[in-house]
Design an enzyme around this catalytic site. Sequence first.
Site, PDB file in Angstrom:
ATOM      1  CD1 TRP A 159      23.657  30.635  21.412  1.00  0.00           C
ATOM      2  CD2 TRP A 159      22.725  31.089  23.398  1.00  0.00           C
ATOM      3  NE1 TRP A 159      23.418  29.446  22.062  1.00  0.00           N
ATOM      4  CE2 TRP A 159      22.857  29.696  23.274  1.00  0.00           C
ATOM      5  CE3 TRP A 159      22.154  31.613  24.560  1.00  0.00           C
ATOM      6  CZ2 TRP A 159      22.444  28.808  24.275  1.00  0.00           C
ATOM      7  CZ3 TRP A 159      21.741  30.734  25.557  1.00  0.00           C
ATOM      8  CH2 TRP A 159      21.884  29.355  25.406  1.00  0.00           C
ATOM      9  CG  ASP A 231      27.792  35.422  23.832  1.00  0.00           C
ATOM     10  OD1 ASP A 231      28.781  34.768  24.216  1.00  0.00           O
ATOM     11  OD2 ASP A 231      26.622  34.998  23.887  1.00  0.00           O
ATOM     12  CE  LYS A 255      28.856  27.543  25.040  1.00  0.00           C
ATOM     13  NZ  LYS A 255      27.953  26.431  24.834  1.00  0.00           N
TER      14      LYS A 255
END
Length: 420
Positions: A159, A231, A255
Amino acid sequence: MAATSLNAPNAPLLQKTHQTHVFLKTISTIPCQTSAKRFSISCSATTQDRLSVQSQSQDRVFNFAAGPATLPENVLLKAQSELYNWHGSGMSVMEMSHRGKDFRSIIEKAEADLRSLLNIPENYAVLFLQGGATTQFAAVPLNLCAPGDSVDYLVTGSWGDKAFKEAKKYCNPKVIWSGKSENYVRVPSFDGLELNPNAKYLHICANETIYGVEFKDYPVPRNPNGVLVADMSSNFCSKPVDVTKFGLIYAGAQKNVGPSGVCIVIVRKDLLGNAQESTPVMLDYKIHADNNSLYNTPPCYGIYMCGLVFEDLLKQGGLEEVEKKNQKKAGILYNAIDESKGFYRCPVEKSVRSLMNVPFTLEKSELGAEFLKEAEKEKMVQLKGHRSVGGMRASIYNAMPLAGVEKLVAFMKDFQAKHA
Ligand code: PMP
């Protein structure tokens, strides 16, 4: 107008389902129109305390998916109870004007609760946006720097790598460290990092969802005017975080805090207002901050769901308590892996193992398909590792109950006994 019981064929959604029995005690009158005549039905569906909710969690699976992921059962039940008629408004949150007072109260409470949870100071804006964390990969450089500006990326998984690649389109990013050659198993020591003294920001991915690598503390940018950007998609609200260490935090909701479709940005207010000229209006944080996330139609229902999750996290005692539960769950799973004498293996360095995403491989990799099949029979699903790494991955976000992890550990031991 006759009051009709919820057992009537035209009764709303909120009655007995195969998963949940909701016993309605209080009557609020909802006018319903049928082709024949107008009538009233008995329906509560307002607040939890007016309902006696009997959860039949045995009808639900333990969902170890990385995201969208499992949500707290009590939150789902509350949403179910409020779905048809939110707080007596006569409509669902999905049907409300985002500019009306009802939705405003929902988004304002969601923000206030998130501020309490993370202790977010007044000089930070909280934004509820769309487009997922992936959109922030572009929005961050567009808002925080000019096209030629230097920025640093510390890459501990795919990511972070994706964020870096996107930033290349909008500024001059440099990877100051990457764990790619070691297959992303660690976070580097911060001492040896060659941080750029002019970098406008230093970007990290606080928890790499695929590889299960989590920062336990945070590097400080070398540029005194630079900021740390994180992030936090996959560990948002899983533990207390000192927001003041960051210029900007972003997190996709799907999530730990809600359904997909909402992305939360927490940004220091003095960083707003310098977006590159070409920045699309929807990516300009200042526009969203000035309009309290209501510049255009926001993802209303998703924000409402996030609000219910925040409320639930506060009721649990806040993020200190939540972290303790997460440590306990992760602890028993990592122990089971480490004590399996190599039958299972987690490649991540112990000091940075994620509390949220636990990747592991089977020594006998040919048993993978059977492991997944047998687990599914036991109602434990989505344990397959990401396609880019293989093996298994158990995502054990806030909403995964301890019982789910205990069941997985018992299953793993049993599977090992059969196949060792
Ligand atoms: N960052 C991290 C850490 C993620 O786990 C994900 C999604 N799995 C993303 C970014 C991308 O998020 P989205 O799909 O919401 O754009």
